[in-house]
Design an enzyme around this catalytic site. Structure first.
Site, PDB file in Angstrom:
ATOM      1  N   ASP A  93      46.842  49.612  42.845  1.00  0.00           N
ATOM      2  CA  ASP A  93      47.350  49.317  44.171  1.00  0.00           C
ATOM      3  C   ASP A  93      47.227  47.806  44.387  1.00  0.00           C
ATOM      4  OD1 ASP A  93      47.611  48.984  46.959  1.00  0.00           O
ATOM      5  OD2 ASP A  93      46.783  50.961  47.359  1.00  0.00           O
ATOM      6  N   ASP A 267      49.078  59.910  44.526  1.00  0.00           N
ATOM      7  CA  ASP A 267      47.643  59.637  44.443  1.00  0.00           C
ATOM      8  C   ASP A 267      47.051  59.964  45.796  1.00  0.00           C
ATOM      9  OD1 ASP A 267      46.432  56.970  45.962  1.00  0.00           O
ATOM     10  OD2 ASP A 267      48.608  56.917  45.733  1.00  0.00           O
TER      11      ASP A 267
END
Length: 377
Positions: A93, A267
């Site tokens: 991320d 996720d």
């Protein structure tokens, strides 16, 4: 294994896609669920356990790793794969969401975001270029653009401003990433709960010809129906030959309904966080091991599971561990939850291949609706 990053759609059933991402460190079977390894660890799990469950890829976080232990330190120790003993693909991320949600005294400008660390109060600056640099130091296989993720609800003018800024940052991230064979940078569609802004974002990102596309800024407080409406509008605007990733989602029900709308990757911290708080996900639905009714129940969570945590420990023992605050309780329930999530993804992939995804979803939902069986005796 390929030296390049490739994505193939192997089968479709309605809008649901069964695909395969191939890259130097491994093949990712899609639809895929990525366990969250925020700080270089999937909480309460050994990496060998995570892999044995059928996990092809995990997620790491730029924000947390840049603060502790530091991206340059991880690079000097061989990169995140070596550091965490995970030689398979890793997606990182960009850190944007955590900057917006965790950092104190953040200031967003065109050149990036300045923020005060929630760990030690030090001031940091994260530009699109620095985000990509950090992800490169971590040696991430899939890297995310820096974006501004705002909480919903929000005024439309604020959503539009953040979306346009995120598009400009995507261009800068693409330039900073350059050409890295075998790796990929994904753009992130923003636009809050406004369909027309989402479409503008998706179309602009698609024109950048990136290797993959994420839908961000959802699961931030909006109803599921809003999320699904956004996906129904957004997915068709994204290139059909590129993977689509729904960030931070979600529950098993969210996953089923998002796959049905064309999403390939997910996720979420939910299975690991829930496990540490006494909640088990099973094919019969959720089971709260804090409840006193489990205190004398000799049954396992799921006698048919391949996971020892689900099959070999009694609910009474798990209840005892949870109520006693024993670390093993969180470890076993996390193991069970990730096993269930990966089993669900394998089930989804098989159903798409067999052309019976819709039927299988109905069967799964019916089993959830029937709920857990009462204790014997």
């Amino acid at each position: 294994m390929s030296d390049h990053f490739t994505f193939r759609v192997l089968a479709t059933d309605g809008l649901a896609r069964r695909g395969e991402i191939t890259m130097p460190r491994g093949t990712i079977r899609t639809p895929a669920f990525m366990p969250v390894g925020t700080a270089g660890t999937v909480k309460a799990m050994y990496m060998d356990q995570v892999r044995a469950l059928g996990t092809d890829i995990i997620l790491g976080n730029t924000y947390h790793l840049m603060l502790r232990p530091g991206a340059e330190r991880v690079a000097s120790l061989g990169g995140l794969h070596e550091f965490a003993r995970w030689p398979y693909p890793i997606l990182t991320d960009s850190g944007g969401f955590q900057v917006m949600s965790l950092a104190a005294l953040r200031k967003i400008r065109e050149d990036g975001v300045t923020f005060r660390s929630h760990v030690d109060g030090k001031v940091h600056h994260m530009s699109p270029e620095r985000s990509i640099e950090i992800q490169g130091l971590l040696d991430a296989d899939i890297q995310m653009q820096l974006d501004e993720c705002i909480a919903l609800p929000a005024p439309e003018r604020e959503i539009e401003r953040a979306m346009e800024l995120s598009l400009r940052w995507a261009e800068r991230c693409k330039t900073a990433f350059g050409d890295q064979p075998g790796k990929a940078m994904f753009g992130i569609v923003q636009g809050g709960d406004k369909v027309h802004l989402r479409l503008r974002s998706a179309e602009a990102l698609a024109a950048m010809e990136l290797k993959g596309y994420a839908v961000g800024g959802l699961a931030v407080g909006e109803p599921q129906a809003v999320m699904l409406e956004i996906l129904e509008a957004t997915c068709p605007a994204l290139p059909a030959d590129k993977p689509r990733y729904l960030m931070g989602v979600g529950t098993p029900d969210d996953i089923l309904k998002s796959v049905a709308r064309g999403i390939d990757m997910f996720d979420c911290v939910m299975p690991t966080r829930a496990g540490r708080h006494g909640l088990a996900f099973t094919r019969r639905g959720k089971i709260n091991l804090k409840n006193a009714r489990h205190a004398d129940d000799p049954r396992p969570l799921d006698e048919e599971s391949d996971c020892p945590a689900a099959r070999d420990y009694s609910r009474a023992y798990l209840h005892h561990l949870v109520k006693s605050g024993e670390a093993l309780g969180g470890m076993l329930l996390t193991w069970n939850n990730l096993a269930y999530y990966q089993s669900l993804m394998a089930d989804i992939r098989a159903a798409i291949e067999q052309g019976r995804f819709k039927e299988r979803v109905a069967e799964i939902q019916e089993e959830w609706a029937r709920g857990d069986l009462p204790a014997l005796g």
